[in-house]
Design an enzyme around this catalytic site. Structure first.
Site, PDB file in Angstrom:
ATOM      1  N   ARG A 155       5.778  -2.744   3.537  1.00  0.00           N
ATOM      2  CA  ARG A 155       4.986  -2.597   2.326  1.00  0.00           C
ATOM      3  C   ARG A 155       4.565  -3.982   1.860  1.00  0.00           C
ATOM      4  O   ARG A 155       5.379  -4.914   1.843  1.00  0.00           O
ATOM      5  CB  ARG A 155       5.792  -1.903   1.215  1.00  0.00           C
ATOM      6  CG  ARG A 155       6.133  -0.455   1.492  1.00  0.00           C
ATOM      7  CD  ARG A 155       4.902   0.437   1.429  1.00  0.00           C
ATOM      8  NE  ARG A 155       5.205   1.845   1.626  1.00  0.00           N
ATOM      9  CZ  ARG A 155       5.149   2.479   2.783  1.00  0.00           C
ATOM     10  NH1 ARG A 155       4.805   1.807   3.876  1.00  0.00           N
ATOM     11  NH2 ARG A 155       5.433   3.759   2.873  1.00  0.00           N
ATOM     12  N   GLU A 187      -5.889  -2.183   0.109  1.00  0.00           N
ATOM     13  CA  GLU A 187      -6.229  -1.637   1.427  1.00  0.00           C
ATOM     14  C   GLU A 187      -7.486  -0.777   1.307  1.00  0.00           C
ATOM     15  O   GLU A 187      -7.550   0.078   0.423  1.00  0.00           O
ATOM     16  CB  GLU A 187      -5.062  -0.816   1.973  1.00  0.00           C
ATOM     17  CG  GLU A 187      -3.831  -1.670   2.241  1.00  0.00           C
ATOM     18  CD  GLU A 187      -2.677  -0.880   2.844  1.00  0.00           C
ATOM     19  OE1 GLU A 187      -2.845   0.322   3.149  1.00  0.00           O
ATOM     20  OE2 GLU A 187      -1.607  -1.462   3.011  1.00  0.00           O
ATOM     21  N   HIS A 206      -3.890  -0.490   8.365  1.00  0.00           N
ATOM     22  CA  HIS A 206      -2.620   0.199   8.117  1.00  0.00           C
ATOM     23  C   HIS A 206      -2.695   1.592   8.755  1.00  0.00           C
ATOM     24  O   HIS A 206      -3.254   2.519   8.184  1.00  0.00           O
ATOM     25  CB  HIS A 206      -2.385   0.299   6.616  1.00  0.00           C
ATOM     26  CG  HIS A 206      -1.021   0.805   6.262  1.00  0.00           C
ATOM     27  ND1 HIS A 206      -0.591   0.939   4.969  1.00  0.00           N
ATOM     28  CD2 HIS A 206       0.014   1.195   7.032  1.00  0.00           C
ATOM     29  CE1 HIS A 206       0.643   1.405   4.961  1.00  0.00           C
ATOM     30  NE2 HIS A 206       1.030   1.572   6.203  1.00  0.00           N
TER      31      HIS A 206
END
Length: 201
Positions: A102, A130, A149
Site C-alpha cells: 500500500r 492511482e 496496480h
C-alpha cells in the site's frame, strides 16, 4: 549512476509484514537461495520464522541490513507512514525498496527525496494517486521502476468465478475456501482511520 547487477544469492532480502502475498514472495525466492531473508511481523514467532528459513528482526534493523526491502504490511493506522526519512536513510547505498503493498506505508515526500538523490532504487505498483499522474516526478527518475496496480492477478486471476463459488458454498452450508475470520479481519485495513491518521501527519 551505473547500477550493479546482483544475483539473489548475494542479497539480504527484507520483508515487512507476513500475510499471504509475503508468504508467496518468500516461497518464490526459495529456489534463488538469497543470502538471508529477514522479516518484520507481529504475527510470527522466531520459531515460525526459522521454519520458513527467515530471521525475525526489529523494524529499523530490516532497513539497515537488507539489500532489497519488500513493504507488504497491512494498511493499519499504526503502519501509516511508518517508513520515513530515518528508515530510508538507513538503507544501504544501491539497495532497492519494493512497495507492492500500500502506498501510505511509506511517507511520500521522504521517499521521493531519497529516490531523487539517486542513492537507492525503487520498484512500485502502488501510489498515493492511482493511476500515477503523468507529471509526477517519479516518472522522470532513472532509478525507479513503475507498473500499474494489478491487484491480485497472481494467485486467483478469475476473482468473479472465485466469489461466485464462495457464495454457492456459503448457501450450501459448505466450508468456505477464503473465509476471513474475525481475528483476520481485525488485522485488515480500516481505511477511514488510516485517512484520518494521514490528515494528522
Amino acid at each position: 549512476k551505473d547500477w550493479a547487477v546482483r544475483v539473489p544469492q548475494d542479497c539480504v532480502i527484507g520483508v515487512w509484514g507476513f500475510g499471504d502475498i509475503a508468504s508467496y514472495v518468500v516461497d518464490m525466492l526459495g529456489p534463488f537461495e538469497p543470502k538471508e531473508i529477514l522479516v518484520v511481523s507481529g504475527h510470527l514467532s522466531e520459531e515460525d520464522a526459522a521454519e520458513r528459513g527467515m530471521e525475525l528482526v526489529e523494524f529499523d534493523g530490516l532497513f539497515e541490513r537488507s539489500d532489497v526491502v519488500f513493504t507488504l504490511a497491512g494498511m493499519t493506522v499504526a503502519n501509516t507512514g511508518r517508513v520515513g526519512p530515518e528508515q530510508l536513510a538507513a538503507m544501504k547505498t544501491g539497495s532497492i525498496i519494493i512497495n507492492v503493498g500500500r502506498a501510505p506505508l511509506i511517507q511520500p515526500e521522504a521517499l521521493l527525496e531519497e529516490l531523487q538523490s539517486g542513492r537507492i532504487m525503487g520498484v512500485f505498483d502502488v501510489y498515493e494517486r492511482e493511476p500515477l499522474p503523468d507529471d509526477h516526478p517519479l516518472n522522470d527518475l532513472h532509478n525507479v521502476i513503475l507498473s500499474p496496480h494489478y491487484a491480485g492477478t497472481g494467485r486467483d486471476a478469475h476473482y468473479m468465478r472465485v466469489m461466485l463459488d464462495e457464495i454457492e458454498r456459503f448457501f450450501s452450508g459448505e466450508e468456505l475456501q477464503y473465509e476471513v475470520r474475525a481475528s483476520r479481519a481485525r488485522q485488515m485495513t480500516d481505511m477511514g482511520a488510516v485517512r484520518e491518521a494521514q490528515r494528522k501527519q
